[in-house]
Scaffold this active site. Structure first.
Site, PDB file in Angstrom:
ATOM      1  N   TYR A 256      -7.174  -8.596  11.691  1.00 46.46           N
ATOM      2  CA  TYR A 256      -5.902  -8.285  12.362  1.00 46.46           C
ATOM      3  C   TYR A 256      -5.985  -8.806  13.790  1.00 46.46           C
ATOM      4  CZ  TYR A 256      -4.761  -5.426   8.344  1.00 46.46           C
ATOM      5  OH  TYR A 256      -4.482  -5.011   7.056  1.00 46.46           O
TER       6      TYR A 256
ATOM      7  N   GLU B  97      -6.606  -9.177   3.505  1.00 46.89           N
ATOM      8  CA  GLU B  97      -5.770  -8.518   4.532  1.00 46.89           C
ATOM      9  C   GLU B  97      -5.811  -9.384   5.774  1.00 46.89           C
ATOM     10  OE1 GLU B  97      -6.172  -4.338   5.456  1.00 46.89           O
ATOM     11  OE2 GLU B  97      -6.742  -3.879   3.383  1.00 46.89           O
TER      12      GLU B  97
ATOM     13  N   ASN C 161     -12.157  -0.880  -1.096  1.00 46.86           N
ATOM     14  CA  ASN C 161     -11.523  -1.419   0.103  1.00 46.86           C
ATOM     15  C   ASN C 161     -12.314  -1.009   1.340  1.00 46.86           C
ATOM     16  OD1 ASN C 161      -9.080  -2.438   1.703  1.00 46.86           O
ATOM     17  ND2 ASN C 161      -9.279  -0.341   2.467  1.00 46.86           N
ATOM     18  N   GLU C 162     -12.649  -1.981   2.176  1.00 47.56           N
ATOM     19  CA  GLU C 162     -13.284  -1.735   3.489  1.00 47.56           C
ATOM     20  C   GLU C 162     -14.341  -0.634   3.410  1.00 47.56           C
ATOM     21  OE1 GLU C 162     -10.289  -1.302   6.578  1.00 47.56           O
ATOM     22  OE2 GLU C 162      -9.786  -3.423   6.417  1.00 47.56           O
TER      23      GLU C 162
ATOM     24  N   GLN D  43       1.285  -6.288   5.681  1.00 43.17           N
ATOM     25  CA  GLN D  43       1.605  -5.944   4.312  1.00 43.17           C
ATOM     26  C   GLN D  43       2.963  -6.571   3.976  1.00 43.17           C
ATOM     27  OE1 GLN D  43       0.885  -1.789   3.420  1.00 43.17           O
ATOM     28  NE2 GLN D  43      -1.145  -1.838   4.319  1.00 43.17           N
TER      29      GLN D  43
ATOM     30  N   GLU E  28       0.852  -1.199   0.000  1.00 44.37           N
ATOM     31  CA  GLU E  28       0.000   0.000   0.000  1.00 44.37           C
ATOM     32  C   GLU E  28       0.882   1.241   0.000  1.00 44.37           C
ATOM     33  OE1 GLU E  28      -3.057   0.076   3.014  1.00 44.37           O
ATOM     34  OE2 GLU E  28      -3.604   2.150   2.583  1.00 44.37           O
TER      35      GLU E  28
ATOM     36  N   ASN F 269      -6.722   1.588   2.720  1.00 42.55           N
ATOM     37  CA  ASN F 269      -7.442   2.851   2.908  1.00 42.55           C
ATOM     38  C   ASN F 269      -7.015   3.890   1.863  1.00 42.55           C
ATOM     39  OD1 ASN F 269      -8.509   1.586   5.143  1.00 42.55           O
ATOM     40  ND2 ASN F 269      -7.229   2.658   6.622  1.00 42.55           N
TER      41      ASN F 269
END
Ligand code: AHR
Length: 515
Positions: free
Chosen positions: A244, A292, A172-173, A351, A27, A72
């Site tokens: 996460y 992720e 994304n999200e 990442q 990212e 993000n």
């Protein structure tokens, strides 16, 4: 010492692992791109500014597909800013991480880097501040051979051949209020469907993933997946999941149990996707893209770890230092992914470099492996093949895992957590690979594995990661403080595999047919 008995049969498989299961993520965030994969002027940099020391470590790590450019970040990204002569590219404020994005690295550089790293590029499109029009234009720029304004622009920029990018994430999200222009499931579902339709009209060979929830702890979890798939079912092949792991609570047993909640998360999303399919009496199965996943908590909650004031370029943020304990949880997550090989077809470790990453660098200096590097490399190297349905009989414990969402305290029960968490992969060579976590903090596990249908196997390789200090980690000065070492107690006797796994250890064993 506790005992565990495992039984498996070569003919009883969960599924074949898809090569994309071993992906990672780059990212535009902190020093992931600038000072990570790309650092013109670095002593190891190649002609394009790619750090060769990082490329070497990436090859050893073994990712197969690389998600880009966010995260993000993508929800405010204008892809046009990152193509064309570098001197003409605009610098912009990035509202995801409150930095200045110089745009000297963009789409074409990333594709070249992927070719150098021998990984498949995976692109996310901006469905936050932008929508279907920018998304379809990016597909045309990347994948259309030529003869149109955008495809000819790519050729003019120096990339004659189309990039042939196959895998695309639709935003994304988009359920998260931290996202630029986050959306309700209805709003997102509509935009994603229309974007997907146009992207596929340009290139019918692409594969598409719609956004699932940004975590199992989101309030809209479940209803979000259901409605998003109601809109996008015909257009997409995948729905995404993000996780996460954390140890905010300082409860190691619960932290080590948390990968079992990843299993639950996967099972639940499969059920929801299959429910949408059933309502249509459809035979189509939506696959899962776990795009992720990692341990991340130390540099997550405190704004100072996420944001450096003054809009700097590539500040050192989210530079999580991984411990032995984290590597164990990480290994448990590898086992969870392998054991869902039938439905999780893509997964990306978030990442790759510096930012919550297996590889750390010093800008202008060396690169080294974090603890989590090793279980990932094991999974990528030993996880190729048919994952077997292993029956594990072993003592278990109960835990309560703290996984807060924002300021909301949330505890999730993890019950019947077996001390041994294991995946077994029948390799193409006729061998068997075992990846195993001992979650007991004090006791070794004596494991007996009854392998049916394999014939005589010999131990070809046996490694363990174990350190009496669970907080041990690697640094620039001591880059190999935590690394795999030989697992001595691994043997085959009368067709039965016997292993002795140290307390709190990650272990891998490669067995090959006896010569
Ligand atoms: O990987 C770090 C961030 O975590 C990503 O940008 C975002 O998608 C997630 O919340």
């Amino acid at each position: 010492m506790i005992k565990a008995k495992v039984v498996m049969d070569r003919d009883f498989a969960i599924g074949q692992t898809d090569p994309r299961l071993f992906g990672a993520f780059v990212e535009h965030l902190g020093r992931c791109v600038y000072g990570g994969i790309y650092e013109p002027g670095h002593p190891t940099a190649d002609r394009q500014g790619f750090r060769r020391d990082v490329l070497e470590l990436v090859k050893e790590l073994g990712p197969t597909i690389m998600r880009y450019p966010g995260g993000n970040f993508v929800s405010g990204y204008n892809w046009e800013d990152g193509v064309g002569p570098a001197k003409d590219r605009p610098a912009r404020l990035d509202l995801a991480w409150f930095t200045t994005e110089p745009n000297t690295f963009g789409t074409n550089e990333f594709v070249d880097w992927c070719r150098a790293a021998k990984v498949e590029p995976m692109f996310a499109v901006n469905l936050g501040t932008r929508g279907g029009d920018a998304a379809r234009n990016l597909v045309e720029y990347c994948n259309h051979p030529g003869g149109t304004h955008l495809s000819d622009l790519r050729r003019k920029h120096g990339w004659e051949k189309p990039h042939a990018i196959k895998f695309w994430c639709l935003g994304n999200e988009m359920d998260g209020p931290w996202q630029m222009e986050y959306k309700t499931a209805t709003e997102y579902g509509r935009v994603a469907k229309e974007a997907a339709k146009m992207m596929r009209w340009i290139d019918p060979t692409i594969e598409l993933a719609s956004c699932g929830s940004s975590g199992r702890n989101m309030q809209t979890y479940g209803r979000w997946e259901d409605e998003v798939l109601e809109h996008t079912f015909e257009q997409v092949e995948y729905i995404s999941l993000h996780t996460y792991f954390n140890n905010y609570a300082g409860d190691t047993a619960a932290f080590l149990a948390s990968p079992d909640l990843m299993d639950t998360f996967i099972d639940e999303v499969v059920s929801i996707a299959d429910g949408v399919s059933a309502r249509r009496r459809s035979s189509k199965k939506i696959m899962l893209s776990f795009d992720e996943w990692n341990v991340w908590y130390r540099t997550r909650r405190n704004r100072a770890d996420r944001v450096k004031e003054g809009w700097p370029v590539a500040p050192p943020i989210l530079e999580e230092i991984y411990s032995m304990e984290d590597a164990l949880v990480f290994g448990g997550a590898c086992v969870s992914l392998l054991n869902h090989a039938d439905r999780v077809k893509t997964a990306c470790l978030a990442q790759l470099v510096n930012v919550i990453a297996p590889i750390m660098t010093e800008t202008g200096g060396p690169a080294w492996r974090q603890t989590i590097f090793h279980p990932f490399a094991h999974m990528s190297r030993l996880g190729r093949g048919r994952v077997l349905r292993a029956n594990v009989d072993c003592p278990s414990y109960d835990a309560s895992y703290y996984d807060p969402r924002g300021t909301l305290d949330q505890y999730f029960p993890a019950t019947g957590v077996q001390y041994l968490k294991l995946a077994a992969v029948a390799s193409d060579t006729g061998g068997l690979n075992i990846l195993a976590l001992n979650r007991d903090l004090k006791r070794s596990i004596e494991v007996t594995i009854d392998t049916r249908g394999f014939g005589q196997l010999d131990v070809a390789e046996a490694l363990e990661m174990h350190d009496a200090d669970l907080k041990a980690h690697n640094t620039k000065a001591a880059p190999d403080r935590v690394k795999p070492r030989a697992l001595k107690d691994a043997a085959v006797a009368k067709g039965t595999i016997k292993l002795k796994l140290a307390p709190a250890s990650w272990n891998v064993v490669r067995l090959e047919p006896a010569k």
